[in-house]
Design a protein around this motif. Structure first.
Motif, short mmCIF file in Angstrom:
data_model
loop_
_atom_site.label_atom_id
_atom_site.label_comp_id
_atom_site.label_asym_id
_atom_site.label_seq_id
_atom_site.Cartn_x
_atom_site.Cartn_y
_atom_site.Cartn_z
N LEU A 22 0.94 -1.39 0.04
CA LEU A 22 -0.15 -0.13 -0.02
C LEU A 22 0.89 1.51 -0.08
CD1 LEU A 22 -3.12 -0.69 2.09
CD2 LEU A 22 -3.22 -0.16 -0.10
N PRO A 23 1.98 1.37 0.76
CA PRO A 23 2.79 2.57 0.68
C PRO A 23 3.23 2.98 -0.77
CG PRO A 23 3.35 1.31 2.58
CD PRO A 23 2.48 0.46 1.91
N ALA A 24 3.83 1.77 -1.52
CA ALA A 24 4.27 2.26 -2.77
C ALA A 24 3.07 2.48 -3.54
CB ALA A 24 5.05 0.80 -3.17
N VAL A 29 0.19 6.63 -6.92
CA VAL A 29 -0.92 7.19 -7.27
C VAL A 29 -0.69 8.76 -7.10
CG1 VAL A 29 -3.21 7.85 -6.64
CG2 VAL A 29 -2.41 5.44 -6.79
N LEU A 30 0.00 9.17 -6.13
CA LEU A 30 0.29 10.69 -5.98
C LEU A 30 1.35 11.22 -7.03
CD1 LEU A 30 -0.10 13.26 -4.26
CD2 LEU A 30 2.08 12.42 -3.09
N VAL A 31 2.20 10.53 -7.36
CA VAL A 31 3.10 10.88 -8.57
C VAL A 31 2.44 11.07 -9.58
CG1 VAL A 31 5.05 10.17 -9.97
CG2 VAL A 31 5.21 10.08 -7.29
N VAL A 34 -0.01 13.98 -9.78
CA VAL A 34 0.72 15.57 -9.87
C VAL A 34 1.23 15.61 -11.05
CG1 VAL A 34 2.89 16.74 -9.00
CG2 VAL A 34 1.25 15.63 -7.36
N LEU A 35 1.86 14.62 -11.85
CA LEU A 35 2.36 14.60 -13.02
C LEU A 35 1.24 14.83 -14.11
CD1 LEU A 35 5.00 11.62 -13.13
CD2 LEU A 35 5.38 14.09 -13.09
N GLY A 36 0.25 14.33 -13.90
CA GLY A 36 -0.98 14.45 -14.92
C GLY A 36 -1.54 15.95 -14.83
N PHE A 37 -1.52 16.67 -13.55
CA PHE A 37 -2.02 18.01 -13.38
C PHE A 37 -1.12 18.78 -14.16
CE2 PHE A 37 -2.26 21.98 -11.15
CZ PHE A 37 -3.71 22.14 -11.25
N LEU A 150 8.46 15.41 -1.05
CA LEU A 150 9.00 15.80 -2.03
C LEU A 150 8.22 15.72 -3.31
CD1 LEU A 150 12.39 13.29 -1.66
CD2 LEU A 150 12.15 15.68 -1.39
N VAL A 151 7.31 14.94 -3.50
CA VAL A 151 6.49 15.31 -4.50
C VAL A 151 5.73 16.58 -4.56
CG1 VAL A 151 4.50 14.39 -5.92
CG2 VAL A 151 6.10 12.98 -5.26
N VAL A 152 5.30 16.92 -3.25
CA VAL A 152 4.55 18.28 -3.11
C VAL A 152 5.49 19.38 -3.66
CG1 VAL A 152 3.58 19.86 -1.55
CG2 VAL A 152 2.88 17.44 -1.46
#
Length: 759
Positions: A22-24, A29-31, A34-37, A150-152
């Motif tokens: 689940l963490p991975a 999903v978050l990456v 963000v990339l899609g946005f 880091l993604v934020v």
């Protein structure tokens, strides 16, 4: 009944496995969101994910398993080290394929790997991982939370580098330089300097081979790879591997989590009102601005991690040495700053062995000799024996900090006392951030494993190199940035040792950490030292906040000794001082960017076309040129010079070669070895262009076009295309008489010289 019990256990195992992934999954999903946005299409994201998994991570992991053999490693470590090996092999494969004129042949290496590991019986077992420890779920979630942070932060960088409107930030010389070199390596081997045709490329360029390979195999634009996709797995892999290395050094998962957290969050504490960026450089600050730093930083962690085995007793083996050697060769051409760091770490291992056992540590000596050979390769093959702007200038870094914090400016003559004071403050800042290291150094029995002297030596060279050398654009900070994860790992080891020895309660540890964070907010307000200082203000006030912190720590330590005893008091004070550094990154990097996003929106504000260095019409013209010219065609342009001032050219312009992916007769020369040779502290980064004849020939075509000028450019230099910015060129209309117009986009035109008109 027995079959039912087996079924229940099977469901439990599957459920546990799902929880562990689940963490991975959440990070992925978050990456993707963000990339899609930020304008990464689903097709590009899917293509890159498939490329990364099938051409890098999986084949690299298979080969790494075969070379390392045995178990005892987590799945995260196996995949991360395998991914690093995948990158390293890809670089070599791409260089060979590009030199042969068939870049797509780089795909042969993963295909051949799969074939070998399917056909050879002894290799088939490596499709399944050997038994090894499972990371606790809480550790995986802690790494996932750090990556989310880091993604934020990456999203705030994506906002600045809008791939839908790259002309807004085309003035960024570093990103344009990297993009130009990616284009150069896509089409030529060996590469040369694309912005100054014929000038040799003395630079560590192996990272661009990876970007070029990814572009050929996926069809993704180099711009998207550089600013969105290719850096992300490097950043994620770095954090994961540091967490693994921390666990290996400290012997605990908590120590690994602390090492990873320190790498992401901890910088030297800034206890002033106002920013102090000269002191607060971390390992991930230039991740998105420097492809070479991101690539080198990731490759360096498995190099260090493998040394934990190779330098230990009975944990070497030819396969592991071969794996380490492959990574070292590619690291040598990826980022040169890591070789001195590694040399310092290995020297520390040898020195520790001499002190402890009065003998030479032979594996460390062999590794040091290999490092020296790699350094010579970098210096004399990659850099051509040039110094590339690096000079020995002790305390240059703290002299810049003194000017910045005292507000005296770059033209003010340095005060020796002031610079010395600033150096003391700089070291005091590191002492606070690394107080855990002092726990290790104060132990009566030194650490018997070579891993700790190795990372301490790396850290010492990182701080020492930053203080010893000078480089244009404060490039000397790459020493301390490269050493930062290992300094944080050593500090985490000290914290774990102190807490293990004293065994304070979890509440007490949490309270000490909270007190440290509170001190980081309270001391700047109470001491009221705002930087830069007002003119005439006594510079010794810069000591005030740090002396206040040490005084507060001493008072707390005395009180705790009376309450809980000496050992627990020492552990809690170490935790408290370590936590003082936690808010620094948040305030210097993340919160200002988030504030901008809140005030102005998640998209970068629109910039009028007239104010853009590269308007959209220019990009259209350059893309047309890329699609309708041969990679060997040479371009001449005037976009980097002001029409009215012939010799006033912008030496940091690279966007023509970056987006056309073509070599340019003369564009930007600031980063050439020949220009860097002239740099000294206090001088501008760029000297005047040295070839007056070429400069005049280039300018003459655009200022006073004539058949003879065009013929000279074509015959003397081999120019085939002219790219003209008609906003500045008053003679652009006359070019129709001497060259063949091929494409026009707004104020930007492309002309083919007569010898290329039929192409």
């Amino acid at each position: 009944m027995q079959g039912g019990a087996h079924a229940v256990r099977g469901r439990r195992r599957r459920g546990t496995a799902a929880v562990r992934w689940l963490p991975a999954l959440a990070t992925a999903v978050l990456v993707v969101l963000v990339l899609g946005f930020y304008d990464v299409s689903a097709a590009d994201a899917a293509a890159f994910a498939a490329y990364f998994a099938l051409a890098i991570a999986l084949p690299g992991t298979l080969v790494a398993r075969a070379l390392r053999r045995g178990g005892g490693r987590t799945l995260a470590e196996e995949i991360a080290v395998g991914t690093a090996l995948g990158y390293a092999i890809e670089v070599g494969a791409y260089i060979a394929a590009r030199a042969a004129g068939q870049p797509l042949l780089v795909a042969v290496w993963p295909v051949a790997t799969y074939a070998a590991f399917l056909a050879v019986p002894r290799l088939r077992r490596h499709w399944r991982r050997a038994p090894g420890p499972l990371a606790p779920v809480w550790w995986s979630w802690s790494i996932a939370l750090l990556l989310a942070y880091l993604v934020v932060w990456s999203a705030t960088v994506f906002r600045l580098h809008d791939v839908a409107r790259p002309g807004i930030w085309a003035a960024d010389p570093d990103l344009m330089y990297h993009l130009a070199l990616i284009g150069e390596v896509r089409h030529h081997m060996p590469p040369t300097m694309p912005a100054v045709a014929g000038e040799p490329l003395h630079y560590h360029w192996f990272a661009y081979a990876h970007f070029a390979s990814a572009s050929w195999l996926t069809g993704i634009e180099p711009l998207i790879l550089e600013t969105r996709l290719a850096i992300m797995p490097l950043m994620i892999g770095l954090v994961v591997l540091v967490g693994v290395a921390g666990r290996r050094i400290t012997g605990s998962w908590a120590g690994g989590a602390l090492a990873a957290a320190g790498t992401v969050l901890v910088k030297t504490p800034n206890l002033y009102l106002g920013l102090n960026r000269m002191f607060t450089f971390g390992s991930l600050d230039t991740t998105w601005a420097s492809a070479t730093q991101a690539f080198g930083a990731f490759l360096f962690v498995p190099v260090v991690l493998l040394l934990f085995d190779l330098l230990g007793r009975g944990r070497g083996g030819a396969g592991r040495w071969l794996l380490w050697g492959i990574l070292m060769v590619v690291l040598s051409g990826a980022k040169a700053a890591y070789l001195p760091l590694l040399g310092g770490g290995l020297a520390a291992v040898i020195a520790a062995e001499l002190v402890r056992r009065r003998r030479i540590h032979l594996p460390a000596a062999a590794a040091l000799a290999t490092t020296g050979a790699c350094f010579l390769f970098t210096q004399f093959v990659m850099f051509g024996g040039r110094r590339m702007g690096m000079v020995i200038d002790p305390l240059y870094h703290t002299s810049l900090a003194w000017r910045a914090l005292t507000g005296t400016g770059p033209s003010f003559e340095d005060s020796f006392t002031g610079v010395l004071n600033m150096t003391v403050i700089y070291l005091l800042c590191w002492a606070v951030a690394l107080c855990g290291v002092f726990v290790l150094l104060s132990r009566a029995r030194p650490h018997r494993e070579p891993g700790l002297p190795l990372i301490l030596g790396i850290g010492a060279v990182g701080i020492g190199g930053t203080l010893l050398f000078a480089y244009p654009g404060i490039g000397q900070v790459y020493f301390v940035m490269g050493a930062h994860p290992y300094l944080m790992t050593a500090a985490a080891c000290g914290i774990v040792v102190a807490v293990r020895r004293a065994r304070p309660s979890y509440r007490a540890v949490a309270a000490a950490a909270a007190a440290g964070v509170a001190a980081a907010y309270a001391i700047p307000v109470l001491c009221d030292v705002r930087v830069p200082l007002e003119r005439g203000q006594d510079e010794t006030v810069l000591y005030r906040p740090y002396l206040a912190l040490l005084l507060a720590a001493a008072v707390v330590a005395v009180a705790l000794v009376a309450l809980v005893g000496r050992a627990r008091a020492a552990a809690l004070v170490v935790v408290m001082l370590s936590a003082v550094s936690l808010p620094t990154d948040l305030h210097t990097r993340v919160l200002p960017a988030v504030k901008t996003v809140v005030e102005h929106g998640p998209r970068r504000m629109n910039v009028p076309v007239s104010e853009q260095m590269m308007p959209p019409r220019a990009l259209t013209a350059l893309r047309w040129l890329r699609d309708h010219s041969h990679p060997d065609d040479l371009v001449a342009t005037d976009v980097h010079c002001e029409s009215e001032r012939v010799f006033m050219c912008e030496s940091l312009s690279f966007w023509t070669s970056a987006y056309a992916e073509r070599r340019v007769l003369l564009e930007g020369w600031a980063f050439t070895a020949r220009n860097m040779e002239h740099w000294r502290p206090g001088r501008p980064v760029s000297a005047p262009y040295w070839d007056r004849e070429r400069l005049l020939a280039n300018r003459r075509v655009f200022e006073d076009p004539s058949p003879s000028a065009v013929r000279h450019l074509a015959e003397r230099y081999g120019v085939r295309w002219l790219f003209v910015d008609e906003r500045w060129s008053r003679a652009a209309a006359r070019l129709d008489e001497v060259a063949v117009p091929r494409f026009r986009s707004g104020n930007f035109s492309l002309y083919a010289l007569p010898s290329a008109a039929g192409q």
